[in-house]
Structures are given as C-alpha cells and as structure tokens.
Write a protein that holds these residues in place. Structure first.
Motif, PDB file in Angstrom:
ATOM      1  N   ASP B  74     103.952   1.271  51.677  1.00 50.46           N
ATOM      2  CA  ASP B  74     104.455   2.435  52.419  1.00 50.46           C
ATOM      3  C   ASP B  74     105.781   2.137  53.128  1.00 50.46           C
ATOM      4  O   ASP B  74     106.378   3.019  53.731  1.00 50.46           O
ATOM      5  CB  ASP B  74     103.402   2.997  53.387  1.00 50.46           C
ATOM      6  CG  ASP B  74     103.082   2.045  54.538  1.00 50.46           C
ATOM      7  OD1 ASP B  74     103.921   1.187  54.868  1.00 50.46           O
ATOM      8  OD2 ASP B  74     101.988   2.171  55.107  1.00 50.46           O
ATOM      9  N   LEU B  75     106.250   0.906  53.033  1.00 51.54           N
ATOM     10  CA  LEU B  75     107.564   0.474  53.534  1.00 51.54           C
ATOM     11  C   LEU B  75     107.687   0.484  55.057  1.00 51.54           C
ATOM     12  O   LEU B  75     108.758   0.203  55.592  1.00 51.54           O
ATOM     13  CB  LEU B  75     108.703   1.335  52.940  1.00 51.54           C
ATOM     14  CG  LEU B  75     108.869   1.298  51.419  1.00 51.54           C
ATOM     15  CD1 LEU B  75     110.050   2.189  51.011  1.00 51.54           C
ATOM     16  CD2 LEU B  75     109.119  -0.117  50.931  1.00 51.54           C
ATOM     17  N   SER B  76     106.605   0.795  55.768  1.00 52.37           N
ATOM     18  CA  SER B  76     106.744   0.858  57.221  1.00 52.37           C
ATOM     19  C   SER B  76     107.010  -0.528  57.803  1.00 52.37           C
ATOM     20  O   SER B  76     107.728  -0.658  58.800  1.00 52.37           O
ATOM     21  CB  SER B  76     105.500   1.478  57.850  1.00 52.37           C
ATOM     22  OG  SER B  76     104.374   0.678  57.606  1.00 52.37           O
ATOM     23  N   ALA B  77     106.475  -1.574  57.173  1.00 59.84           N
ATOM     24  CA  ALA B  77     106.728  -2.929  57.681  1.00 59.84           C
ATOM     25  C   ALA B  77     108.195  -3.308  57.479  1.00 59.84           C
ATOM     26  O   ALA B  77     108.790  -4.009  58.307  1.00 59.84           O
ATOM     27  CB  ALA B  77     105.811  -3.935  56.977  1.00 59.84           C
ATOM     28  N   VAL B  78     108.781  -2.818  56.397  1.00 58.35           N
ATOM     29  CA  VAL B  78     110.202  -3.071  56.159  1.00 58.35           C
ATOM     30  C   VAL B  78     111.024  -2.422  57.273  1.00 58.35           C
ATOM     31  O   VAL B  78     111.945  -3.038  57.826  1.00 58.35           O
ATOM     32  CB  VAL B  78     110.630  -2.521  54.776  1.00 58.35           C
ATOM     33  CG1 VAL B  78     112.122  -2.718  54.567  1.00 58.35           C
ATOM     34  CG2 VAL B  78     109.825  -3.183  53.668  1.00 58.35           C
ATOM     35  N   VAL B  79     110.653  -1.172  57.607  1.00 62.29           N
ATOM     36  CA  VAL B  79     111.380  -0.467  58.673  1.00 62.29           C
ATOM     37  C   VAL B  79     111.239  -1.232  59.988  1.00 62.29           C
ATOM     38  O   VAL B  79     112.229  -1.449  60.705  1.00 62.29           O
ATOM     39  CB  VAL B  79     110.859   0.980  58.819  1.00 62.29           C
ATOM     40  CG1 VAL B  79     111.426   1.624  60.068  1.00 62.29           C
ATOM     41  CG2 VAL B  79     111.224   1.794  57.589  1.00 62.29           C
ATOM     42  N   THR B  80     110.019  -1.665  60.308  1.00 63.15           N
ATOM     43  CA  THR B  80     109.814  -2.411  61.546  1.00 63.15           C
ATOM     44  C   THR B  80     110.680  -3.662  61.575  1.00 63.15           C
ATOM     45  O   THR B  80     111.358  -3.951  62.573  1.00 63.15           O
ATOM     46  CB  THR B  80     108.326  -2.801  61.687  1.00 63.15           C
ATOM     47  OG1 THR B  80     107.548  -1.611  61.638  1.00 63.15           O
ATOM     48  CG2 THR B  80     108.066  -3.530  62.989  1.00 63.15           C
TER      49      THR B  80
END
Lengths: 425, 314
Positions: B74-80
C-alpha cells in the motif's frame, strides 16, 4: 441553498439512442407473487388453469400490496416456491404460453368518478414504482396529509439505464397525460418534472410541451449521483427537507417515477394492467445493448440471448443499475415489475478490502452528510447508541461511500447491517 | 458459465486505491527531495533511501511477526520513510535514521494496528524521539552547498538566528537556500507538492491554510511586520508540516470543520512554542499535540445529517 454531496459517475448511457424494441412472447413466463414492496400475493390460479392477457392471477388482502396479472395467454404449468433476489420467499406462477395473446374480457378502461374509485383502479392496475423500489402506487397516491406538489422523478441517475429516458422520448404525451390525471384527481396544484442535465433532449421536449402550462415546471437537476434519491430530488426541486422519520407527503410532496405516471395514464385509457415494461439490457458481456419492452415474467436469459450476449462470460448479473441494483443469482430469473435494467458484467475483479485510512472520502460524498467511516467503526464494536447518534437509520443505501472507498470497504453494506442492530420501536 | 457472483450493491467502484493515494503523496514530495539534493548534496538521497528502506523492512517484519496480512504494497511505509527523511538534518548518522524508522513504523504505527489506526503521526513522533535522544546530531545543521566547500560549514537554522529580517532573506527561505532539515527548507517545492495533492483531491487545503494563516496573522500582530510574519511561516518546518503532516488522514480530523480546528491549533501552538518556549522550533510538537486532540475535535465537529432531528434520543 446548501448543495448536497454526491459523486460524478461515468454515465455509460450506451442505449440512449436505442428505440425500444418489443421482445416476442416467450415460451414460458414466471410470475413471482412478490414483485413490489409489501405483502406478497397468493396465486388465484392453480396448475392446469388457462389464463388470458391482463387476467389477475395473484392478489392479497393486505392493504400494502399490489395484485399480479398475466401478460400472456396460456396454461398454468406449475406453481413453485420462489426466492427473489432480495431474499424474500413467495410463490411463483409458471405459465406455458399459447402464443395467441388473447386478451381477457376483464381488460376495460376503469370508470373513475372520484378519488376513491381512482385509488381502487390504481390498485387493480397492479402498479408499483417502476423506478426500482416497487412502492405500491395506490398507497403513494393516497396520503393522509394534503399535497401541493407532485414531483415526477425523471432523474435516472444510475449509469447505463435509459429506460425512463426512452419513455420520455417515445411517450411524452402519456407522461403529460398522467401528470394531469394525478394532479386533477388528487387536487395537486403544481407538478415539477425533474430531469438530470445529461438528458438535454428530454428537457427540451418537455419544456416546449409545458411552455403554456404554469402548473408543470421542468426542473433540470445536476448530473450528480444520486439525484433520483427521493430526499435529494425533493430538496433539489422544491428546497424542502424531508425530516428524519417523515414521508415525502409530510412535506406536501409526492414523488412518482416518470414511467409509472405514464403507465397510469395508459391504464386509465385501455384498462390493460401492468404486464409489460421497458428495460435496458447492457453491460460489457452484452453484444448489442438495447432497450426492450418485455412481458413481465420473461426469463432474463432469453433477453440476454436476444441482445447477443456472451452468456458463458457473464460473471455478474445485475437487476437494476450498478449502484443500487440487486445481484441476480440465477440467469433464469424473470423480468419483474421493478426491473428497469439488466446488466451482464463479464470482468469483475473484486478488490480486497483493507483497513480504513480515514481519508474521509465517504463523508465527503454522502448526500445526507452521514459519516460512513465512523458508522463502520461503531458497527465493528456493536455500539448501538453510537450508531443511532450517527443516524445510520437514515442511510438510503445509494452506495456512494462504497464506490469511493480506496480501501474497498463495503460501507453501504455495513450501514444496512448496522440498521439491523438497532431495535425498532 | 461459471457460478454468478452475488454481492451487495454497489457493483461499481472507482479506481482510487490506497496505494494510488500514497503514490501521489510520494510524487508530491519529489520536488522537496530534489531541492534537498540540490542544497544538501547526494547524501540526502542516501539518508532518504535508508529511511524508506528501513521503514518498509520494519513494516514487513512487523506484519510477519504479528501474522497479519503484508501491507507494504500500500506504499504507506514508503511515504512514512520519505517524510521522516525530509524531517532530518542531512548529516544525521544513518543508524540514527534507522532508529527513527523503528519508532515510526514499529512503535507508532504497527503497535497500534497498522495503517489508519495510529493516533500520532509516525514521522513526527520519530523526529521528536530522535530530537530528544540525539539533540546534537539532530541540530547539526549545515549551510546549503556545504558539500562543495572544503570543510563542512556548520550553520544555524534560521529560527535560531536573531536579528532583523528582510525581503531578500525571505526569498532565500522561500527557495530553501538556508540551513535546516533536508526537506523542510524549500517552501516553494513543498508548496508545489501540496498544491498538486490538493488538485488531485488527495488532501484538503483546510488544515494547511488555517495552520499557515493563523501563524502568519499571530506573528503579524505580535511583531507588526509583514517581513517578520512571512519569515515565521517560511522558516523551519511549517510548510512541510502543514501540507504533508497536518493533512495525514489517520491522525487528523475527517470533517472540514475539524481540519480547520486542527490547523488553527497547530498554528497557535507553533507560535506559542516559538515565541515563549525555550525551543526554537514548534511545528513537530504542535502537530503531535493536535494529533492527540484529534478524537475530541472529531467528536465536536461531526457533520450535520441532512434532515436529521437534533440528537433528541440521547
């Protein structure tokens, strides 16, 4: 005036220029005794009986119900137990058609002298809301409070469906006749015909037809889903707000579907009850999308074959529009009174549901200003008081929240499940 | 024919997925990252890579250990990871950045249930933890283009400097030509990213506008100087915080009214910390404090349901 939220959908009105074609009499029809909102009917016929076109074959003593008529002449081949796509269980009458389409001697124009005889005739016509909900017309036209405005719902806000639009192009005088009929008998001063802006031709035609009639207004609604929802259309055409727990009649308004009002007019002229209807056949499995006038009870599979559908490729069959239509579990199910469309979809990849990211899209699109994300949370912990405070009972299941959810959460479905948790008084 | 699928309506969906949203946030942060690379050199990329890599790895390990579905797609860790990196000074030792990622992903995000469930912004919290743990390393600012000089030149963040401000300095601040965390200095790049997200309807501008607006107005009244008020909003992490952290879905209110309250709160707290606190920068703390208040703001800023009776049944 506050603007209600909504969503822009691809219209996909592929069939808007498809003139209605009559579907031939099928070999067999299936007539469920529950095609309307309210108590199911009991069959008035038994196996082996012969029936004629327009003959009443099912009725019910309950006031909140409408009778069922045969649209074919033929022989009752069976009476079966039947489960509707809604899950309701009732009897269904199977009729082997003889192809003669002999019309019953009962079919004659009703004699209308006053409101009571009108309401009685409306009930005998078997009419219910043709827009999809199937609310009994004779109940709707007999409100307890005075009515000053008749709203004709010609929004047809769901994608694909053009059945009402074709009614407007093909039978405009029936619609105007029906509006005047209801207005004069119920003593309603004003009629407003509300059409979504994506139907300019219908808006133009009716504006011209009603140009010399002060009592009929043509209202153009924005092309934002769900314009056709009752509360939304009432607000957008009159500014009135149907309060929680109220019926439209409490605000002096009756909302009728455009095809229903045209049917009523024809019934009063001919006495032929509701035995056929127009529906849109579309979806990506359908080779030749069409608008078809079919005898009620015609099995879906015959209509799909008629529209050159690749039957083997169908993954999902929807009775009605993609937003509020019902999944049809069996391709042999019949056209019912509320079937305004039949969509056969071949590619259907259900995405996985993931966690709510609290983006708020569901809140921003809900036309009623509900907070589906919060309802979802309260539902998961079964917090009934919170669900009440969040007004989940007001949800009309338009599906906008589920549609926009990036996590593919089934919010509209959750709302319906949450409603069931709240004890009814 | 296979068996027909039967499911409740609606049968149609739009194609905005969680990962699409996250991808758009990543795209929106690229200008700031590029600005960071220009001013602070390629070590910016190394630091960013370490943050993103360690965030994704921690997320993967966490989900595995908790026997939950893997959510790195979901790429949320990349954003974080990306936002965390932009919140760090470019000189930070890489192992400290990994600790930051651990705090953000493991402690703040996954221990509370993963995406959407955390009450505090992971990157902000990680920055604060690093700040109080390694104050020297976290305030080791270098001047722009330091990598071109023979010796690294230390430099104070503009907020630490006292003295007069002028238009020329504000233009430098707007373009990011000053010391600070690698992604927070260039207000222009952050503005481009924020407006991109607003145009794509990923974020609402309610919180950023009220955050920056109230900070500007308070500073204007306090110092009676437009230049100084502009300096207050351009210096430090205001733009990064306002556009990318005060708009975080999970940790800010859902309704527009709530977002405005959130933004105003952030602006006021930032102003108070900067003017009256012993600490030069208040953006991180203001957002964290408002994160904590978010559930209460939400309770008080619910939407009014169309045609609903006022809560009479209570």
């Amino acid at each position: 005036m506050k603007k209600l939220n909504g969503i822009k959908l691809k219209h996909r009105k592929n069939t808007e220029n498809c003139a209605t074609v009559d579907f031939p009499v099928p070999a067999e029809v299936i007539l469920p005794m529950s095609m309307h909102m309210g108590a199911p009917c009991q069959p008035l016929v038994k196996k082996g009986d012969t029936v004629l076109v327009g003959q009443k074959i099912g009725d019910c003593d309950a006031p909140f119900s409408v009778p069922v008529h045969s649209g074919v002449s033929g022989t009752i081949s069976d009476i079966i137990d039947y489960q509707t796509p809604m899950g309701a269980v009732c009897k269904a009458v199977k009729i082997q058609t003889d192809g003669n389409q002999t019309i019953s001697p009962d079919v004659k124009p009703p004699v209308i002298t006053d409101k009571d005889s009108f309401i009685k005739a409306v009930r005998e016509s078997g009419s219910c809301g043709l827009g999809g909900a199937g609310f009994p017309t004779h109940i709707k036209l007999n409100p307890k409070t005075p009515i000053d405005t008749l709203i004709i719902n010609a929004a047809e806000c769901e994608p694909y469906i053009t059945a009402d639009y074709r009614e407007m192009l093909e039978c405009p005088s029936d619609i105007i006749g029906g509006i005047n009929l209801v207005k004069s008998i119920l003593g309603i001063k004003q009629a407003k015909m509300a059409i979504e802006a994506n139907k300019p031709e219908a808006i133009k035609n009716f504006t011209e037809m009603a140009a010399n009639d002060d009592t009929i207004d043509i209202v153009t609604l924005p092309s934002v889903y769900p314009q056709g929802a009752e509360k939304v259309i009432i607000y957008n055409s009159t500014g009135r707000i149907v309060q929680e727990g109220q019926l439209p009649a409490d605000q002096g308004v009756i909302v009728m579907n455009v095809s229903t009002v045209a049917f009523l007019y024809r019934y009063m002229q001919t006495g032929m009850p509701l035995v056929t209807r127009r529906l849109t056949i579309d979806g990506n499995a359908v080779g030749e999308p069409k608008n078809v006038r079919a005898i009620i009870g015609t099995p879906f599979i015959e209509l799909l074959n008629f529209c050159k559908t690749d039957i083997d490729s169908i993954r999902k069959l929807i009775g009605g529009g993609p937003m509020m239509g019902m999944s049809v579990p069996d391709i042999n199910m019949p056209v019912v009174k509320t079937s305004n469309a039949l969509l056969a979809i071949k590619t259907y990849d259900e995405r996985k549901t993931s966690s709510c990211i609290r983006c708020g899209r569901c809140v921003n699109v809900c036309p009623l200003g509900l907070m589906p994300a919060e309802i979802d949370k309260a539902y998961r912990i079964r917090n009934i008081q919170e669900l009440k405070d969040l007004k989940v009972l007001m949800c009309m299941n338009c599906g906008s929240c589920t549609y926009v959810c990036p996590a593919n959460r089934k919010l509209a479905e959750t709302n319906q499940l949450a409603k069931a948790l709240i004890p009814r008084k | 024919m296979e068996k027909l699928i039967v499911s409740p309506s609606p049968h149609d969906e739009n194609y905005m997925k969680t990962s699409t949203i996250m991808l758009n946030v990543i795209i929106a942060l690229i200008p700031a990252l590029i600005a960071g690379c220009i001013y602070f050199g390629l070590r910016s990329l190394v630091l960013t890579g370490v943050c993103i890599g360690s965030c994704v790895l921690f997320e993967y390990i966490c989900r595995k250990m908790m026997k939950r579905e893997n959510t790195i797609a979901d790429l949320s860790a990349v954003v974080t990871g990306l936002i965390l990196a932009l919140n760090l000074p470019v000189t930070l030792p890489l192992w400290m950045a990994v600790i930051g990622s651990f705090v953000a992903i493991v402690i703040v995000k996954q221990l509370f249930g993963g995406i959407g469930q955390n009450f505090a912004n992971p990157a902000i919290t990680a920055r604060i933890v690093l700040m109080v743990s390694f104050p020297a390393a976290m305030t080791n600012w270098v001047a722009p283009y330091w990598y071109k000089a023979a010796d690294a030149v230390s430099c104070a963040t503009p907020l630490v400097l006292t003295g007069t401000t002028d238009e020329a300095r504000n233009i430098d601040l707007f373009l990011g030509n000053c010391g600070g965390c690698l992604g927070e200095t260039c207000a222009l790049a952050l503005l481009i990213g924020g407006l991109y997200l607003a145009a794509r309807k990923i974020i609402s501008l309610a919180a950023p506008v009220s955050f920056i607006g109230i900070l500007f107005l308070l500073s204007l009244f306090y110092y009676d100087s437009v230049d100084y008020a502009l300096y207050q909003i351009l210096a430090g992490g205001v733009f990064l915080g306002a556009f990318f952290m005060a708009t975080d879905y999970a940790t800010t209110p859902i309704t527009t009214k709530g977002k405005i309250v959130f933004g105003l709160g952030c602006g006021i707290i930032t102003f108070i910390i900067r003017q009256f606190g012993s600490y030069p920068e208040g953006v991180s703390y203001s957002i964290l404090l408002m994160n904590v208040l978010t559930p209460y703001i939400e309770q008080l800023t619910r939407t009014k349901v169309f045609g609903a009776k006022e809560a009479a049944e209570k």
